[in-house]
Design an enzyme around this catalytic site. Structure first.
Site, mmCIF file in Angstrom:
data_model
loop_
_atom_site.group_PDB
_atom_site.id
_atom_site.type_symbol
_atom_site.label_atom_id
_atom_site.label_comp_id
_atom_site.label_asym_id
_atom_site.label_seq_id
_atom_site.Cartn_x
_atom_site.Cartn_y
_atom_site.Cartn_z
ATOM 1 N N ASP A 68 56.820 -64.735 -6.920
ATOM 2 C CA ASP A 68 56.626 -65.142 -8.317
ATOM 3 C C ASP A 68 55.635 -64.230 -9.022
ATOM 4 O O ASP A 68 54.941 -63.435 -8.379
ATOM 5 C CB ASP A 68 56.093 -66.582 -8.358
ATOM 6 C CG ASP A 68 57.143 -67.591 -7.918
ATOM 7 O OD1 ASP A 68 58.305 -67.464 -8.369
ATOM 8 O OD2 ASP A 68 56.807 -68.493 -7.130
ATOM 9 N N TYR A 126 53.004 -66.128 4.993
ATOM 10 C CA TYR A 126 52.250 -66.082 3.738
ATOM 11 C C TYR A 126 50.781 -66.312 4.042
ATOM 12 O O TYR A 126 50.437 -67.092 4.936
ATOM 13 C CB TYR A 126 52.715 -67.193 2.772
ATOM 14 C CG TYR A 126 53.983 -66.859 2.047
ATOM 15 C CD1 TYR A 126 53.966 -66.094 0.884
ATOM 16 C CD2 TYR A 126 55.217 -67.304 2.517
ATOM 17 C CE1 TYR A 126 55.141 -65.776 0.211
ATOM 18 C CE2 TYR A 126 56.400 -66.992 1.846
ATOM 19 C CZ TYR A 126 56.344 -66.237 0.697
ATOM 20 O OH TYR A 126 57.508 -65.922 0.032
#
Lengths: 272, 272
Positions: A68, A126
């Site tokens: 994003d 992540y």
């Protein structure tokens, strides 16, 4: 969806060359991975630079996952489909000269026709990097989030450990019209001092939360982090946190933590 | 020009409170200091945050110098004019909570009516941070420029030393319709290893060039750095460099080095 369209279209071109690249970037000034008209994106910048370097318009780029706006990557991956062969020994150096300083190619290899960059992901990792205490130097502001207050780190670690395993994460993601399956498996989590805490512009009180899994829902990592911070600051109890993890209740349990603390740390493939 | 207009307008409001702030920021995702409609700027972001924190619309902000798009600051300065007094002990902490992580207030003090943030600058210090050799980690890409090749550092140091003193810098700036006086004085220069080389994301082969002076022409520091790099890489001779420094010839001697290597390191005032 565009990515899948390209992939199938290219899949039919059985004479095209296919390459797997690893890439890193600071996401701060980009509107995310996915190419969009009128805004600066990672994919758009890569395509423009490859066009220039290859002197060739017909190649296609397909990412392993779409970060994003504001999200960074330490080792992301994309596939490049080209009608002409590329020079493996020099292409990264050559393209890096023309890419801006906040994007860098790491390595490239040729892959077989049966390789599928979406389905062949074994796991993704992540990391969420954050600091407490005094606000830190703005030069670290692109890859580190700041939170005021003095959280209970042990309680956050307890909450983080609960996330491991298979759960219904509907209260830890943003509603997505494409899926009604909110069950995902988190293979590993960890909470540690930032590996570079105290070095360069990275403050002493910096931490890293790590999440490994095959796939994540939209905003899932950032909402999990937001909930863990609420837990640490006493805005959420461990009982509420556990209940939400069973899928009970409605709505996201917390606001997503800021994008610029999130880093796609690694993408690992099977079968290659 | 807008700045001067505000200043004179406010100067007449003799009952307003005036404060001097020091601030630091990573310029990477900002279209420079100066407020403009429709783009993200440092001044615009500061004004929005002060409005929120002060609950007051009528204050004005005037910077000591306007950094260009992508340029950062380690210790810049601005004056805040307010019709109401502010709480000196808490204002920086409070505003920093709402500012993004890439902007941070450092300190504040009240100043007298006779203080003038434009005219009372004793000197400004700019630093240009750059690296040679392997392309470095994108996480340092916001405050460090990369150049390919293996420059002659000693020759660059020789060129840099020539810049010190009073010169006609018309060939080391972009043409500016407002001035026809291109004479400026550079008080000090230096060329050293980056103070944080090898720490965090900052590579071993990183350097810092320092320039001190009361005022600089548009793009002057970046064009001086561009010329020094051309000198180091053999694209420009020391004789050509010296000749340009006397104001002889026409046009800028080099392309300006990228904005993101430039940092406004400090602004020092007299009379306070």
């Amino acid at each position: 969806m565009t990515g899948f369209f390209f992939f199938n279209q290219i899949d039919m071109q059985s004479n095209w060359y296919t390459y797997l690249f690893h890439v890193q970037y600071l996401g701060l000034r980009y509107a995310g991975w996915q190419k969009q008209e009128g805004v600066r994106t990672i994919q758009g910048t890569l395509e423009r630079t490859f066009r220039h370097s290859l002197g060739e318009e017909r190649f296609k780029i397909l990412g392993a996952g779409r970060t994003d706006a504001g999200v960074s990557a330490n080792r992301a991956a994309f596939e490049l489909f080209s009608p002409v062969p590329i020079e493996l020994g020099t292409i990264c150096y050559q393209v890096n000269q023309y890419l801006p300083t906040d994007i860098r190619l790491l390595e490239v290899r040729e892959v077989g026709k049966d390789f599928n960059i979406i389905h062949d992901v074994a796991w993704k990792e992540y990391r969420y990097n954050l600091a407490f205490g005094e606000k830190f130097h703005p030069f670290a502001g692109g890859y580190l989030s700041y939170f005021a207050g003095n959280p209970d780190i042990e309680l956050m670690q307890e909450g983080l450990a609960l996330l491991k395993g298979m759960h219904d994460f509907r209260r830890f993601c943003s509603v997505d019209k494409i899926t009604d399956n909110y069950v995902r498996t988190i293979l590993e989590t960890s909470f540690s001092r930032h590996p570079q805490a105290g070095l360069g512009y990275i403050p002493e009180q910096s931490y890293t939360m790590e999440f490994k899994g095959k796939g994540f829902l939209r905003y899932q990592v950032r909402i999990m982090v937001g909930a863990l911070i609420d837990l640490g600051l006493g805005k959420l109890s461990l009982a509420e946190f556990e209940e939400a993890l069973s899928g009970q209740g409605s709505g996201a349990i917390a606001i997503q933590a800021p994008a610029h603390g999130l880093v796609l740390e690694n993408v690992v493939f099977r079968n290659i």
